[in-house]
Structures are given as C-alpha cells and as structure tokens.
Design a protein around this motif. Structure first.
Motif, short mmCIF file in Angstrom:
data_model
loop_
_atom_site.label_atom_id
_atom_site.label_comp_id
_atom_site.label_asym_id
_atom_site.label_seq_id
_atom_site.Cartn_x
_atom_site.Cartn_y
_atom_site.Cartn_z
N ARG A 16 1.03 1.62 12.27
CA ARG A 16 -0.18 2.42 12.10
C ARG A 16 -0.28 3.57 13.12
O ARG A 16 -1.03 4.51 12.89
N ALA A 21 -4.50 9.19 -3.39
CA ALA A 21 -3.09 8.84 -3.52
C ALA A 21 -2.48 9.52 -4.74
O ALA A 21 -1.40 10.12 -4.66
N SER A 43 0.83 -1.20 0.00
CA SER A 43 0.00 0.00 0.00
C SER A 43 0.86 1.26 0.00
O SER A 43 1.90 1.30 0.67
N ASP A 77 0.77 -3.05 4.82
CA ASP A 77 -0.32 -2.71 5.73
C ASP A 77 -1.21 -3.93 5.90
O ASP A 77 -1.25 -4.82 5.04
N HIS A 106 3.74 8.38 4.47
CA HIS A 106 4.10 9.75 4.08
C HIS A 106 5.62 9.85 4.04
O HIS A 106 6.29 9.61 5.04
N TYR A 133 2.12 7.49 9.04
CA TYR A 133 1.15 6.56 8.46
C TYR A 133 0.04 7.36 7.79
O TYR A 133 -0.61 8.20 8.43
N ALA A 134 -0.17 7.13 6.51
CA ALA A 134 -1.16 7.89 5.74
C ALA A 134 -2.55 7.28 5.81
O ALA A 134 -3.52 7.93 5.41
N GLY A 135 -2.66 6.06 6.28
CA GLY A 135 -3.96 5.40 6.34
C GLY A 135 -4.36 4.84 4.99
O GLY A 135 -3.57 4.80 4.05
N SER A 136 -5.59 4.41 4.91
CA SER A 136 -6.12 3.85 3.66
C SER A 136 -6.63 4.99 2.80
O SER A 136 -7.61 5.64 3.14
N LEU A 137 -5.97 5.21 1.70
CA LEU A 137 -6.34 6.27 0.78
C LEU A 137 -7.05 5.69 -0.43
O LEU A 137 -6.79 4.55 -0.83
N LEU A 196 4.21 9.88 -1.00
CA LEU A 196 3.76 8.57 -0.54
C LEU A 196 4.71 7.50 -1.04
O LEU A 196 5.10 7.50 -2.21
N CYS A 198 1.02 3.87 1.75
CA CYS A 198 0.43 4.30 3.03
C CYS A 198 1.44 5.00 3.94
O CYS A 198 1.16 5.24 5.10
#
Length: 183
Positions: A118, A132, A38, A60, A42, A123-127, A55, A40
C-alpha cells in the motif's frame, strides 16, 4: 486434519490461478481471509504506461478471497520461488507473504502469496467500479488493452466457478463504454 509441515503451497488469486507457470503436484480451490482480490495496482508496462496507467489485480486487505492453492513438489520449492519473484516482484509493488489459506478439502495450510504494498507508488487504492472502468477503458500496454485483461480475468474466474461481484460490475460498465473493446 494434520498438515505436513514440509509441504509448500502457493496461493494464486489472478492469472496465477489459470497460468501458474510452474509444475505442481496438487491444485485446490482455497480461501485467504483478511484479503480481497482488487484492481488496485497501476500497470505501467503490460496494461498501461506511466503516462496512462492501467489497472491489474492485487491482493489487498479486507474481506476474503477465493483463489487457487498449488502444492509444489519437494525439491522444487527454490526454483518456484525464484520464478515467482521474477514474475511478481518486477517493480516491487507486491510484498511476498506466507499466509494461512483454507483449502476446499478443509485443511488449513500456510501458502506463499503476493500482497499489494500500500505504500508503493503504483498502489491505486480503493476505487469505485466506475473509476476502475474509466481507467481500464482507456489504457493499453505492451501486452495489449487493459480491458482485454479484465474481460479475460472475469472469464477465467467464471470458468472456475468463482464469483467476483465487484469485477463483474466493472466488466458491465466496460461493455457499456464506447472506448473499450467488448469481449
């Protein structure tokens, strides 16, 4: 099949697959279950800045991930781990884990891998693919444009026969963007 418990494997899911940076005795396609590749993380240095993060890939939780497993020669394990820690744990956005992977030849082996933390600020999370692509299109770091990293990653995955539909969609959106370099 039996597994030699003295074997040491490393699982790569991004640039480690085509640029491991360490010597190995065996290289096989492998699948890690319970984790997915991912965009995910930064990137504050190589593909972005703290002010405009890019990114990069992380492993993940959720799904499965096809990558590459490398068997490291006995006696080289400590050196390889030191190298990987220096490469992967710069900002401690990843956690070092040993996880089971399924090798292309049917063996299940434990492998060292780097999984996203996480709880880490990077951590950018689920984009979504649109989110993205929007970030990647405008980000640049000391290693160059973020879009170059994503295009290069997808090209290498394709060369290896690995499909990543989500990343393919991100690249498709980037190619439509007037702000990102086209590759």
């Amino acid at each position: 099949m039996t597994v030699d418990m003295d074997e040491f494997w490393v699982f790569g899911y991004g640039s480690l697959m085509w640029n491991p940076g360490f010597a190995f005795e065996e290289k096989l396609t492998a699948r890690a279950f319970g984790f997915r590749r991912s965009l995910c993380v930064h990137s504050w240095v190589h593909r972005g800045t703290e002010q405009r993060p890019g990114l990069v890939l992380g492993l993940d939780r959720g799904g499965s991930c096809i990558g590459t497993a490398f068997r490291v020669q006995r006696g080289q394990q400590a050196d390889v781990v030191d190298y990987l820690r220096e490469r992967e744990l710069v900002t401690h956005v990843y956690k070092e884990r040993t996880m089971p992977v399924l090798l292309a030849d049917g063996r299940r082996v434990p492998a060292l891998a780097y999984v996203i933390d996480r709880a880490h600020v990077q951590y950018a999370g689920s984009l979504t693919t649109t989110e993205a692509a929007g970030i990647v299109a405008v980000s640049t770091g000391k290693s160059g444009p973020n879009s170059e990293y994503v295009f290069n990653t997808l090209a290498h995955l394709k060369e290896m026969g690995i499909r990543d539909h989500w990343l393919e969609e991100v690249v498709g959106l980037l190619r439509q963007s007037p702000r990102s370099a086209r590759a």
